[in-house]
Design a protein around this motif. Sequence first.
Motif, PDB file in Angstrom:
ATOM      1  N   UNK A  80      36.982  46.354  -5.899  1.00  0.00           N
ATOM      2  CA  UNK A  80      37.656  46.436  -5.291  1.00  0.00           C
ATOM      3  C   UNK A  80      37.041  47.032  -3.662  1.00  0.00           C
ATOM      4  N   UNK A  81      35.895  46.196  -3.225  1.00  0.00           N
ATOM      5  CA  UNK A  81      35.566  46.372  -1.704  1.00  0.00           C
ATOM      6  C   UNK A  81      35.870  46.127  -0.567  1.00  0.00           C
ATOM      7  N   UNK A 118      34.787  41.919  -4.651  1.00  0.00           N
ATOM      8  CA  UNK A 118      35.818  41.968  -3.191  1.00  0.00           C
ATOM      9  C   UNK A 118      37.536  42.563  -3.026  1.00  0.00           C
ATOM     10  N   UNK A 119      37.863  42.891  -2.343  1.00  0.00           N
ATOM     11  CA  UNK A 119      39.614  43.484  -2.112  1.00  0.00           C
ATOM     12  C   UNK A 119      39.699  43.096  -2.314  1.00  0.00           C
ATOM     13  N   UNK A 120      41.592  43.161  -2.519  1.00  0.00           N
ATOM     14  CA  UNK A 120      42.080  42.519  -2.643  1.00  0.00           C
ATOM     15  C   UNK A 120      43.704  43.443  -1.805  1.00  0.00           C
ATOM     16  N   UNK A 157      48.778  49.316   3.362  1.00  0.00           N
ATOM     17  CA  UNK A 157      46.980  50.041   3.764  1.00  0.00           C
ATOM     18  C   UNK A 157      45.615  49.391   3.506  1.00  0.00           C
ATOM     19  N   UNK A 158      45.714  48.472   2.407  1.00  0.00           N
ATOM     20  CA  UNK A 158      44.441  47.667   2.283  1.00  0.00           C
ATOM     21  C   UNK A 158      44.110  46.743   3.421  1.00  0.00           C
ATOM     22  N   UNK A 159      42.817  46.687   3.730  1.00  0.00           N
ATOM     23  CA  UNK A 159      42.948  45.730   4.172  1.00  0.00           C
ATOM     24  C   UNK A 159      40.857  45.089   4.207  1.00  0.00           C
TER      25      UNK A 159
END
Length: 432
Positions: free
Chosen positions: A209-210, A247-249, A254-256
Amino acid sequence: MISSELKSSNGHLVIGGVDSVELAHEYGTPLVVYDVEQIRQTINSFRASFEQSGFKYEISYASKAFATVAMYQVLKQEHLHTDVVSGGELFTALKAGFPADKISFHGNNKSLEELEMAVDNHIGVVIIDNFYEIELLEKVLNEKNASINVMLRLTPGISAHTHKYDQTGQVDSKFGFDVESGQAEKALQLVLKNSNMNLIGIHAHIGSQIFGIEGFTMLAHKMVEISNDWHQKYDFTPQVLNLGGGFGISYTSEDEPIGADVFIKQITKVVKKDAQKDGLSLPEIWIEPGRSIVGPAGYNLYTIGSHKDIPNLKSYINVDGGMGDNIRPALYQAKYEAVVANKMDAKLTQDVHVSGKYCESGDILIDSVQLPDVVPGDVLAMLDTGAYGYSMASNYNRNPRPAVVFAEGGKAKLVVKRESFEDLTKLDLDYL
């Protein structure tokens, strides 16, 4: 955010072209639903980005995110590689007819039996994690007069900016051979001496979750630096640089996350520049996306039951699932968004907690979410639940695990049956 194409004319949430409310009624809740076309589109976005780079590559799906026979069959259709982390995941992949030569085997404590299974089934590569595993694998290969491709998992000393439980690349980690202390170089020497182990590359994974690109570019630099060092000292050049996943989702607004094209363009640029500077041939680049492939494609459907109103505090809206089918909020303080699947056009009127049915105060699926007025029987859909929900599900409180449905092209198919109460006791034995 739900786009307009995910809503039907009657204001219901649509998944893979199928009315989610009809799915809840037909298959019951809690229910896990995947939009299979979205999975395919994400895979194709990774593939397209690599094709533009000019590198040879493998997209290796990280099975731990979600592993079922049906999932491996979709991966086979898409001609993907996959990595497994247990004998159970390996068995499931093989049962699904997934090609053994496109499987890599991870894990920090593989058993003798698991390594025997890997060798007997001629899997593509074993990713060695520690010195004990070198000894075990050597024993298996000698006894079976066999050989196998291997990689070394390295701990490069790069820490991702994520939850501490999701960090795996820093020096103080249970995974891999530490580079800084010389462990990695010692492991290299041992493996190169073994004629039954064909060392094809090196692997590192810095976390999950980067959202930033910096950690990945640092890793790419480090892996080429290690490759050049080992080329100079041992005349060994890795054919493969496996840069892991993480790889983040976007779980909430708030998540980018960074796009696949941005990530792949950057790491291939770094590897190409550094390799050419050092006079090294260009390696294959492997990545291991899991969450980013299945996470956004997954939905958890629940039926709303009771609620609790507390003066001057948020109300609790209770659903018929909870931490048994999605432990992430309790374990990682993970955040999700949700909608009421049968009231997509209704006005949002309340900020509430969504709580589960499990006998734990910490069984809160969402701490704060805006919902319309709801009544018992409404269907709540949690969004982006496709990764590490079903795969971490449990029978806590003796609750059966949910069914799983794949939806694609307006059609739905049950791919995992709902557990029954009878299933819960099928392994129990009488004492008296």
